[in-house]
Design a protein around this motif. Structure first.
Motif, PDB file in Angstrom:
ATOM      1  N   CYS A  46       0.808  -1.230   0.000  1.00  0.00           N
ATOM      2  CA  CYS A  46       0.000   0.000   0.000  1.00  0.00           C
ATOM      3  C   CYS A  46       0.839   1.277   0.000  1.00  0.00           C
ATOM      4  N   VAL A  47       2.131   1.168  -0.327  1.00  0.00           N
ATOM      5  CA  VAL A  47       3.007   2.349  -0.240  1.00  0.00           C
ATOM      6  C   VAL A  47       2.582   3.439  -1.223  1.00  0.00           C
ATOM      7  N   VAL A  71       1.172  11.217  -3.587  1.00  0.00           N
ATOM      8  CA  VAL A  71       1.358  10.681  -4.941  1.00  0.00           C
ATOM      9  C   VAL A  71       1.142   9.179  -4.886  1.00  0.00           C
ATOM     10  N   THR A  72       0.282   8.672  -5.780  1.00  0.00           N
ATOM     11  CA  THR A  72       0.065   7.221  -5.881  1.00  0.00           C
ATOM     12  C   THR A  72       0.751   6.721  -7.150  1.00  0.00           C
ATOM     13  N   ILE A  73       0.707   5.421  -7.352  1.00  0.00           N
ATOM     14  CA  ILE A  73       1.351   4.852  -8.549  1.00  0.00           C
ATOM     15  C   ILE A  73       0.795   5.494  -9.823  1.00  0.00           C
ATOM     16  N   GLU A  74      -0.477   5.874  -9.788  1.00  0.00           N
ATOM     17  CA  GLU A  74      -1.070   6.489 -10.989  1.00  0.00           C
ATOM     18  C   GLU A  74      -0.456   7.852 -11.297  1.00  0.00           C
ATOM     19  N   GLY A 102       3.478  -0.986  -4.892  1.00  0.00           N
ATOM     20  CA  GLY A 102       4.197  -0.653  -3.663  1.00  0.00           C
ATOM     21  C   GLY A 102       5.703  -0.749  -3.849  1.00  0.00           C
ATOM     22  N   GLN A 103       6.141  -1.780  -4.564  1.00  0.00           N
ATOM     23  CA  GLN A 103       7.589  -1.956  -4.811  1.00  0.00           C
ATOM     24  C   GLN A 103       8.141  -0.743  -5.579  1.00  0.00           C
ATOM     25  N   ILE A 104       7.431  -0.344  -6.623  1.00  0.00           N
ATOM     26  CA  ILE A 104       7.914   0.769  -7.460  1.00  0.00           C
ATOM     27  C   ILE A 104       7.916   2.080  -6.666  1.00  0.00           C
ATOM     28  N   MET A 105       6.889   2.288  -5.841  1.00  0.00           N
ATOM     29  CA  MET A 105       6.843   3.527  -5.060  1.00  0.00           C
ATOM     30  C   MET A 105       7.998   3.586  -4.056  1.00  0.00           C
ATOM     31  N   SER A 106       8.351   2.433  -3.478  1.00  0.00           N
ATOM     32  CA  SER A 106       9.504   2.407  -2.559  1.00  0.00           C
ATOM     33  C   SER A 106      10.801   2.632  -3.325  1.00  0.00           C
TER      34      SER A 106
END
Lengths: 157, 216
Positions: A46-47, A71-74, A102-106
């Motif tokens: 949920c990052v 900022v979300t993944i979108e 979540g992986q990409i946001m981290s």
């Protein structure tokens, strides 16, 4: 009403201030790229970014996010072209894909703070993002590639 | 005449003896007071803090302090390594978050990413505090593995205690993160005594001379 700024867009939501930010993002605003995994900050699915930090939205009350920049993944890039997104695609990182927003946001926070991460840096940054498919080696490879893409982009500017 | 003088000398002997013993007793008393009950202000303090040295009371108080500092609620954030400890068993924190330079984590693994300003409701959820952190990398203030003597000496050394003087050490008993030990969130054991009892023992230890227990 609670005022939120998600992906550079203003929202007014009618929600309990104690509601987890994840609920608001998914169920009220309708951005479902961010996933629910464990609900207790243990898995990293949920990052999202809160003022540039990789917070876990399942335990972050929406009141903490009021008036802040989310900022979300979108919203990570204009056209899915953040270096991490490009590298993830290039390396075919996901298997089932559930954990990867979540992986990409981290990874994006790591790349912002450290443009040339070592394997140890990647392990330190990504240790809180769990992947049941076990794509860890591809994640690491993709982060190295993303760092390279980012460096080239910076050099060409 | 000579006989009369001798009689007078003999008469004065017990008085002299009493006077000498009296003087000696006074000297012993003054020395004893000076060594064991010395009252002195603490240098550099803003408030009128007075310490009354008493090694026995000080060591006794520190024994209580030590049981609290070595409990999971305090020790878990004063680990010997760079990963915090977790749970009543003080095991390594899951996910292996790193201390970082400022003690607040690294990259996507910063303390405040999971630890909110307040405890998250429910079992096995992150406890909270607005200032959640470990000691910084340049002054780790390790509790884990320290003997009572080592910890006592470390706590009063400004080069190892976060540059705190005596007044600041006393005030630290009411620090937000210290108090969080008594509000640890669901399913976590409290320190072995109340905060009030801990604070009393802490201040007693410091104001009686902050003596370190004997031993290693």
């Amino acid at each position: 009403m609670i005022n939120l700024n998600v992906n550079q867009k203003a929202y007014q939501v009618d929600a309990d201030p104690n509601m987890p930010l994840l609920w608001v993002i998914r169920d009220i605003i309708g951005l479902t790229g961010t996933k629910y995994g464990c609900g207790v900050a243990q898995c990293g699915a949920c990052v999202v970014h809160l003022n540039g930090e990789a917070v876990r939205s399942c335990v972050t009350k929406v009141s903490r996010a009021e008036g802040q920049k989310i900022v979300t993944i979108e919203g990570l890039s204009a056209d899915n072209n953040h270096p991490a997104q490009v590298a993830w695609n290039e390396e075919n990182v996901p298997q089932c894909g559930y954990c990867h927003s979540g992986q990409i946001m981290s990874a994006a926070v790591l790349l912002k703070e450290n443009p040339n991460p070592t394997d140890d840096d990647i392990d330190s940054a990504m240790a809180g993002n769990i992947c049941r498919c076990g794509t860890y080696l591809r994640i690491r490879k993709a982060i190295h590639l993303a760092a390279e893409i980012q460096r080239k982009e910076s050099a060409s500017k | 005449m000579k006989k009369q003088l001798n009689t007078q000398k003999r008469y004065l002997l017990p008085i002299k003896a009493v006077a000498v013993i009296g003087v000696l007793l006074c000297m012993v008393g003054i020395m004893a007071f000076g060594l064991n009950k010395k009252t002195e202000p603490i240098a550099g303090d803003t408030k009128s803090l007075v310490i009354k040295k008493d090694s026995i009371a000080s060591v006794k108080a520190f024994k209580q302090v030590y049981t609290v500092l070595m409990s999971a609620r305090c020790m878990n954030c004063h680990p010997s390594g760079n990963i915090p400890l977790q749970g009543d068993e003080s095991q390594l924190h899951t996910m292996s978050p790193q201390r970082g330079v400022d003690g607040k984590g690294v990259y996507a693994m910063k303390c405040a990413n999971c630890h909110q300003a307040t405890n998250t409701p429910g079992l096995h959820t992150p406890p909270g505090n607005p200032n959640w952190h470990l000691p910084p990398a340049d002054m780790k203030m390790v509790f884990q593995g320290r003997t009572p003597r080592q910890l006592a000496k470390q706590l009063i050394d400004p080069k190892q205690n976060g540059n705190k003087n005596m007044q600041q050490l006393i005030e630290h008993a009411d620090d937000g993160l210290v108090l969080a030990g008594w509000n640890p969130g669901e399913g976590r054991t409290l320190p072995p005594m109340s905060h009030a009892a801990f604070k009393k023992a802490w201040i007693t230890w410091l104001t009686t001379g902050a003596y370190a227990p004997k031993g290693k």
